[in-house]
Design a protein around this motif. Structure first.
Motif, PDB file in Angstrom:
ATOM      1  N   ALA A 138       0.839  -1.208   0.000  1.00 20.89           N
ATOM      2  CA  ALA A 138       0.000   0.000   0.000  1.00 20.89           C
ATOM      3  C   ALA A 138       0.872   1.256   0.000  1.00 20.89           C
ATOM      4  CB  ALA A 138      -0.929  -0.001   1.210  1.00 20.89           C
ATOM      5  N   ALA A 139       1.927   1.255   0.818  1.00 24.24           N
ATOM      6  CA  ALA A 139       2.820   2.423   0.878  1.00 24.24           C
ATOM      7  C   ALA A 139       3.508   2.622  -0.467  1.00 24.24           C
ATOM      8  CB  ALA A 139       3.854   2.234   1.990  1.00 24.24           C
ATOM      9  N   CYS A 140       3.933   1.525  -1.077  1.00 25.26           N
ATOM     10  CA  CYS A 140       4.606   1.587  -2.375  1.00 25.26           C
ATOM     11  C   CYS A 140       3.642   2.100  -3.446  1.00 25.26           C
ATOM     12  CB  CYS A 140       5.122   0.190  -2.734  1.00 25.26           C
ATOM     13  SG  CYS A 140       5.869   0.103  -4.358  1.00 25.26           S
ATOM     14  N   ALA A 141       2.424   1.551  -3.445  1.00 22.34           N
ATOM     15  CA  ALA A 141       1.445   1.949  -4.460  1.00 22.34           C
ATOM     16  C   ALA A 141       1.075   3.421  -4.307  1.00 22.34           C
ATOM     17  CB  ALA A 141       0.200   1.068  -4.362  1.00 22.34           C
ATOM     18  N   ALA A 142       0.913   3.884  -3.053  1.00 24.56           N
ATOM     19  CA  ALA A 142       0.559   5.294  -2.821  1.00 24.56           C
ATOM     20  C   ALA A 142       1.656   6.203  -3.360  1.00 24.56           C
ATOM     21  CB  ALA A 142       0.331   5.536  -1.326  1.00 24.56           C
ATOM     22  N   ALA A 143       2.912   5.836  -3.087  1.00 21.37           N
ATOM     23  CA  ALA A 143       4.032   6.658  -3.568  1.00 21.37           C
ATOM     24  C   ALA A 143       4.110   6.612  -5.092  1.00 21.37           C
ATOM     25  CB  ALA A 143       5.337   6.172  -2.945  1.00 21.37           C
ATOM     26  N   ALA A 144       3.918   5.414  -5.654  1.00 26.01           N
ATOM     27  CA  ALA A 144       3.986   5.271  -7.112  1.00 26.01           C
ATOM     28  C   ALA A 144       2.888   6.090  -7.788  1.00 26.01           C
ATOM     29  CB  ALA A 144       3.863   3.796  -7.496  1.00 26.01           C
ATOM     30  N   GLU A 145       1.683   6.072  -7.205  1.00 25.88           N
ATOM     31  CA  GLU A 145       0.562   6.812  -7.793  1.00 25.88           C
ATOM     32  C   GLU A 145       0.792   8.321  -7.699  1.00 25.88           C
ATOM     33  OE1 GLU A 145      -3.073   5.481  -8.770  1.00 25.88           O
ATOM     34  OE2 GLU A 145      -1.474   4.230  -9.586  1.00 25.88           O
ATOM     35  N   SER A 146       1.599   8.743  -6.745  1.00 26.09           N
ATOM     36  CA  SER A 146       1.825  10.184  -6.572  1.00 26.09           C
ATOM     37  C   SER A 146       2.712  10.752  -7.681  1.00 26.09           C
ATOM     38  CB  SER A 146       2.434  10.470  -5.202  1.00 26.09           C
ATOM     39  OG  SER A 146       3.796  10.091  -5.192  1.00 26.09           O
ATOM     40  N   ILE A 147       3.478   9.882  -8.370  1.00 22.83           N
ATOM     41  CA  ILE A 147       4.298  10.397  -9.481  1.00 22.83           C
ATOM     42  C   ILE A 147       3.884   9.802 -10.822  1.00 22.83           C
ATOM     43  CG2 ILE A 147       6.333  10.870  -8.047  1.00 22.83           C
ATOM     44  CD1 ILE A 147       7.486   8.191  -9.401  1.00 22.83           C
ATOM     45  N   GLY A 148       2.905   8.908 -10.827  1.00 19.48           N
ATOM     46  CA  GLY A 148       2.502   8.291 -12.093  1.00 19.48           C
ATOM     47  C   GLY A 148       1.438   7.250 -11.859  1.00 19.48           C
ATOM     48  N   THR A 149       1.636   6.060 -12.395  1.00 18.91           N
ATOM     49  CA  THR A 149       0.656   4.982 -12.256  1.00 18.91           C
ATOM     50  C   THR A 149       1.351   3.749 -11.702  1.00 18.91           C
ATOM     51  OG1 THR A 149      -0.494   5.830 -14.186  1.00 18.91           O
ATOM     52  CG2 THR A 149      -1.082   3.598 -13.469  1.00 18.91           C
ATOM     53  N   TYR A 150       0.858   3.274 -10.557  1.00 21.66           N
ATOM     54  CA  TYR A 150       1.434   2.067  -9.951  1.00 21.66           C
ATOM     55  C   TYR A 150       1.292   0.905 -10.931  1.00 21.66           C
ATOM     56  CZ  TYR A 150       1.882  -1.859  -6.642  1.00 21.66           C
ATOM     57  OH  TYR A 150       2.252  -3.012  -6.002  1.00 21.66           O
ATOM     58  N   THR A 151       2.427   0.369 -11.355  1.00 23.15           N
ATOM     59  CA  THR A 151       2.438  -0.702 -12.363  1.00 23.15           C
ATOM     60  C   THR A 151       3.387  -1.800 -11.894  1.00 23.15           C
ATOM     61  OG1 THR A 151       2.197   1.067 -14.010  1.00 23.15           O
ATOM     62  CG2 THR A 151       2.683  -1.154 -14.841  1.00 23.15           C
ATOM     63  N   PRO A 152       2.891  -2.684 -11.038  1.00 26.28           N
ATOM     64  CA  PRO A 152       3.773  -3.732 -10.511  1.00 26.28           C
ATOM     65  C   PRO A 152       4.044  -4.812 -11.554  1.00 26.28           C
ATOM     66  CG  PRO A 152       1.552  -4.063  -9.697  1.00 26.28           C
ATOM     67  CD  PRO A 152       1.515  -2.809 -10.531  1.00 26.28           C
ATOM     68  N   ALA A 153       4.858  -5.784 -11.166  1.00 23.49           N
ATOM     69  CA  ALA A 153       5.225  -6.875 -12.069  1.00 23.49           C
ATOM     70  C   ALA A 153       3.967  -7.567 -12.582  1.00 23.49           C
ATOM     71  CB  ALA A 153       6.117  -7.874 -11.345  1.00 23.49           C
ATOM     72  N   ALA A 154       4.060  -8.086 -13.823  1.00 28.47           N
ATOM     73  CA  ALA A 154       2.909  -8.711 -14.466  1.00 28.47           C
ATOM     74  C   ALA A 154       2.532 -10.012 -13.759  1.00 28.47           C
ATOM     75  CB  ALA A 154       3.241  -8.993 -15.927  1.00 28.47           C
ATOM     76  N   GLU A 155       1.275 -10.397 -13.957  1.00 29.45           N
ATOM     77  CA  GLU A 155       0.746 -11.602 -13.317  1.00 29.45           C
ATOM     78  C   GLU A 155       1.597 -12.839 -13.637  1.00 29.45           C
ATOM     79  OE1 GLU A 155      -3.680 -11.460 -12.756  1.00 29.45           O
ATOM     80  OE2 GLU A 155      -3.502 -13.233 -14.029  1.00 29.45           O
ATOM     81  N   ALA A 156       2.092 -12.919 -14.864  1.00 33.70           N
ATOM     82  CA  ALA A 156       2.908 -14.089 -15.245  1.00 33.70           C
ATOM     83  C   ALA A 156       4.192 -14.141 -14.406  1.00 33.70           C
ATOM     84  CB  ALA A 156       3.247 -14.029 -16.729  1.00 33.70           C
ATOM     85  N   ASP A 157       4.735 -12.956 -14.082  1.00 37.43           N
ATOM     86  CA  ASP A 157       5.942 -12.917 -13.239  1.00 37.43           C
ATOM     87  C   ASP A 157       5.618 -13.336 -11.804  1.00 37.43           C
ATOM     88  OD1 ASP A 157       7.671 -12.047 -15.266  1.00 37.43           O
ATOM     89  OD2 ASP A 157       7.019  -9.973 -14.999  1.00 37.43           O
ATOM     90  N   LEU A 158       4.447 -12.904 -11.331  1.00 40.36           N
ATOM     91  CA  LEU A 158       4.033 -13.316  -9.981  1.00 40.36           C
ATOM     92  C   LEU A 158       3.867 -14.830  -9.932  1.00 40.36           C
ATOM     93  CD1 LEU A 158       1.369 -10.611  -9.015  1.00 40.36           C
ATOM     94  CD2 LEU A 158       3.831 -10.585  -8.683  1.00 40.36           C
ATOM     95  N   PHE A 159       3.252 -15.352 -10.969  1.00 34.29           N
ATOM     96  CA  PHE A 159       3.029 -16.805 -11.013  1.00 34.29           C
ATOM     97  C   PHE A 159       4.366 -17.549 -10.972  1.00 34.29           C
ATOM     98  CE2 PHE A 159       2.655 -20.861 -13.139  1.00 34.29           C
ATOM     99  CZ  PHE A 159       1.553 -21.416 -12.502  1.00 34.29           C
ATOM    100  N   ASP A 160       5.329 -17.070 -11.762  1.00 34.78           N
ATOM    101  CA  ASP A 160       6.644 -17.728 -11.786  1.00 34.78           C
ATOM    102  C   ASP A 160       7.213 -17.812 -10.372  1.00 34.78           C
ATOM    103  OD1 ASP A 160       6.808 -18.287 -14.434  1.00 34.78           O
ATOM    104  OD2 ASP A 160       7.918 -16.461 -14.961  1.00 34.78           O
ATOM    105  N   LEU A 161       7.046 -16.741  -9.622  1.00 33.12           N
ATOM    106  CA  LEU A 161       7.610 -16.742  -8.280  1.00 33.12           C
ATOM    107  C   LEU A 161       6.798 -17.597  -7.315  1.00 33.12           C
ATOM    108  CD1 LEU A 161       9.911 -14.195  -7.518  1.00 33.12           C
ATOM    109  CD2 LEU A 161       8.756 -15.045  -5.515  1.00 33.12           C
ATOM    110  N   GLU A 162       5.456 -17.471  -7.414  1.00 32.92           N
ATOM    111  CA  GLU A 162       4.605 -18.233  -6.492  1.00 32.92           C
ATOM    112  C   GLU A 162       4.794 -19.734  -6.691  1.00 32.92           C
ATOM    113  OE1 GLU A 162       0.418 -17.320  -6.726  1.00 32.92           O
ATOM    114  OE2 GLU A 162       0.005 -18.322  -4.831  1.00 32.92           O
ATOM    115  N   TYR A 163       5.046 -20.137  -7.920  1.00 33.70           N
ATOM    116  CA  TYR A 163       5.157 -21.573  -8.205  1.00 33.70           C
ATOM    117  C   TYR A 163       6.600 -21.994  -8.490  1.00 33.70           C
ATOM    118  CZ  TYR A 163       0.235 -22.157  -7.712  1.00 33.70           C
ATOM    119  OH  TYR A 163      -1.023 -22.222  -7.166  1.00 33.70           O
ATOM    120  N   TRP A 164       7.546 -21.178  -7.999  1.00 29.81           N
ATOM    121  CA  TRP A 164       8.966 -21.483  -8.152  1.00 29.81           C
ATOM    122  C   TRP A 164       9.341 -22.529  -7.110  1.00 29.81           C
ATOM    123  CZ3 TRP A 164      13.298 -17.545  -6.607  1.00 29.81           C
ATOM    124  CH2 TRP A 164      14.513 -17.936  -7.179  1.00 29.81           C
TER     125      TRP A 164
END
Ligand SMILES: [Zn+2]
Length: 687
Positions: A393-419
């Motif tokens: 939440a803190a990261c997203a709030a800061a990111a939104e204050s200078i642009g658009t919060y755009t975290p890693a793509a779902e496919a990247d999350l999946f790679d990590l969750e199922y690593w």
């Protein structure tokens, strides 16, 4: 970000550790690591790592180049030198010549090249440290750097903030490929002070620990300064209730919705960690921020503990609206779990298939108007999930204050969750769940004697424990001696309002209750023909009515959860076999034994089991040393013979009684049952 480096403190640690035979540079690395680890805006719960390159003598006194690298999952804040195991450096650096290296082969090389076979597993980011030439390397997942790099064009945002002081490495999973990309980026411009790993974190380095640390602080400060110029619009969630229901009432309902019925009265339950302070409310009550965090976690590493997205529930209702809220929440939870399943199937198929789907249960639940809940298989895991949700939440709030919060793509999350390596980090295969894991247990009179022994026995079985005692101090002391998550509360069980408040506190702390051991009691004596009314009534208050207040509150929470529960009473030999002049104690105890049966009868179909342990002659707060001395003297026995005066001739301890409570809690087909734990007393034996 303030530098916490103190040359005097660093020197003190060096003196202390070198006296123990630790290399001075390793001592400085430990110092820098602890400083970074103590700041949750830099690293959280086992994240981040550090290393130092050194030379150690082998058994033949030949010098060996090693990399001291943080052990996988070790907490930087509390690291000791043995948390930075030594790995032979030359074999690691030789790997640089490879074009590719599988994760399994990489881990094998790391394991084989540890100097000590029993040292912790080296971090999966070890090669990144090995491939950089500097003596000291530090790596954090700084929130400010994540806010800069979690942008549609993270490279541009980082360039704007850092200029040419850093190299920028595109996002990829930790492992050989990232290590090589990091080394190549550094080699392309060796004047840089650090490397931004997009959507992941920051690496700094130097030939001394102070330089590597200073660069970390300087670069994060630069990022924070850049973000501070931004501005963000808060969008309050519409329609928040002015007088929402208490969290203690809502939490057990949510816990019940998340539990999975495994049949036969067994449930897969979850622990909840409520956060309702200002930082949690800044997320839960802001529709714009809720929308932003819904795009994903601040860094893929978090996905293991939080799942890819939070569960966003309807705003906290009024007390009257709670049933309607539960129905709406049930549908939203089902939709979340279906979405999770689709995410698994789609990504697994896209990557060749064959993975085993993890449970679909959310690890973070946002309730506008209330706050958020971390969700976990243990209270500690729920707390980690909540911490990570607030970091996102803190990261997203800061990111939104200078642009658009755009975290890693779902496919990247999946790679990590199922690593496979991350799955191993969770330690699932090494540590199967203990029998009472995921269950919350409350014991009254837990500050000493049978109650304290019972609390310990349940904790050993994996239960989350709350200890109630008339003495808050005694409750807290026993709680602290068992573990950091154990709750100790003062509670006068003869005061029904205090009992209700204590159960509410437990519900706020853990999300609910599954097992209650109603144990508090005290012995009053008097010949029944002449005992004064006040004595008898006082005994009834504690030895009967308090059990009823405890049981009623337990049933209130059990029914809110809808996942059964165990109600256990400490009965006494007196309840079935009166002792001379013990009427004031035995009468309410007999009523309590009947109370146990009444609960079994009235609430069996709610899945609630009710049972008792009938113990006798236990050294405890109730049977004090003085009483043992006077009673054994009255019978002309030694204290030892008096305490072992049963059919087996063995003294029975509080631990033996505690074991019987544990057995009852684990026995899902047992109710309306009394277990006698007294070494054998034929007059007091039940059928
Ligand atoms: Zn990392």
């Amino acid at each position: 970000m303030k530098s916490l480096w103190s040359a005097a403190e660093a020197e003190r640690l060096v003196i202390q550790l070198t006296a123990e035979g630790i290399d001075a540079e390793l001592a400085l690395s430990v110092y820098a690591t602890r400083l970074l680890g103590g700041d949750p805006t830099l690293v959280l719960h086992g994240g981040g790592n550090s290393s130092v390159k050194a030379t150690l003598p082998d058994l033949l006194d030949q010098p060996v180049s090693v990399l001291h690298i943080k052990g996988s999952g070790r907490d930087m804040a509390t690291i000791d030198p043995d948390g930075l195991p030594a790995v032979r450096l030359d074999p690691l650096q030789a790997l640089r010549r490879l074009d590719r290296l599988s994760d399994a082969s990489m881990v094998n090389v790391l394991e084989l090249n540890r100097l000590h076979a029993d040292a912790p597993a080296p971090s999966v980011e070890t090669l990144m440290h090995a491939f950089l030439p500097h003596r000291h390397v530090l790596h954090t997942h700084a929130t400010a750097v994540l806010a800069l790099s979690n942008q549609p064009d993270g490279t541009a945002a980082c360039r704007e903030a850092f200029g040419s002081r850093v190299g920028i490495v595109p996002y990829m999973m930790s492992g050989f490929a990232l290590a090589r990309a990091v080394a190549e980026t550094y080699e392309a411009d060796p004047t840089v002070e650090g490397l931004v790993l997009l959507k992941h974190g920051l690496v700094t380095f130097g030939d001394d620990a102070a330089t590597a640390y200073r660069r970390m602080i300087d670069l994060v400060t630069l990022a924070e300064g850049h973000l501070a110029q931004g501005r963000r619009t808060v969008v309050p969630v519409a329609g928040l209730a002015t007088a929402p229901v208490a969290a203690a009432a809502l939490a057990p309902r949510l816990r019940g919705l998340l539990a999975r019925d495994k049949g036969d009265g067994l449930f897969e339950r979850w622990l909840l960690d409520l956060r309702d302070d200002d930082s949690a409310r800044a997320l839960s009550d802001d529709a714009a921020l809720i929308k932003a965090v819904g795009r994903g976690v601040a860094t893929p590493d978090h996905v293991i503990r939080t799942k890819p997205w939070p569960l966003v529930l309807p705003p906290a209702p009024t007390a009257e609206g709670l049933d309607g809220w539960v129905e709406a929440a049930r549908d939203i939870i089902a939709a979340y779990e279906a979405r999770y399943h689709d995410y698994f199937v789609a990504n697994d198929r896209a990557k060749g298939g064959g993975r085993i789907e993890l449970d679909p249960v959310a690890r973070v639940a946002i309730v506008p108007g209330l706050g958020l809940f971390g969700i976990g298989a243990a209270a500690a895991a729920a707390a980690v999930a909540a911490d990570m949700a607030l970091a996102t939440a803190a990261c997203a709030a800061a990111a939104e204050s200078i642009g658009t919060y755009t975290p890693a793509a779902e496919a990247d999350l999946f790679d990590l969750e199922y690593w496979s390596l991350e799955q191993a980090k969770l330690g699932k295969r090494k540590h199967p769940e203990r029998p009472l894991a995921r269950q919350v247990m409350v014991v009254t009179g837990g500050g000493s004697g049978i109650g304290a022994a019972t609390a310990r026995a349940f904790a050993r079985q994996g239960a989350e424990v709350a200890i109630l005692d008339l003495s808050a101090n005694a409750a807290r002391t026993v709680a602290a001696s068992i573990g950091p998550r154990v709750l100790g509360l003062g509670c006068d069980v003869t005061n029904p309002e205090a009992v209700a408040a204590a159960f509410d506190a437990v519900a706020r702390h853990f999300g609910g209750v599954d097992i209650v051991v109603s144990n508090a009691g005290a012995a009053w004596q008097g010949t029944i023909g002449s005992v004064d009314d006040a004595t008898l009534r006082r005994s009834f208050e504690l030895n009967f009515f308090a059990h009823q207040a405890v049981a009623q509150n337990a049933v209130r929470l059990f029914k809110a959860q809808g996942s059964g529960g165990s109600l256990l009473f400490n009965a006494s030999k007196q309840s079935v076999n009166p002792g001379k002049n013990f009427g004031p104690y035995g009468l309410p105890k007999a009523a309590t034994l009947f109370l146990m049966k009444q609960y079994a009868l009235d609430h069996g179909r709610d899945g609630i089991r009710s049972a008792a342990v009938n113990a006798d002659r236990i050294r405890s707060g109730l049977l004090t040393g003085d009483m043992i001395a006077s009673r054994s003297a009255a019978r002309g026995l030694s204290e030892k013979d008096y305490m072992a005066g049963n059919l087996l001739g063995r003294e029975v301890g509080a631990e033996d009684v505690a074991d019987a409570f544990v057995w009852l809690a684990r026995s899902n087909k047992v109710t309306a049952c009394t277990i006698t734990v007294d070494g054998g007393n034929i007059e007091a034996s039940l059928r």
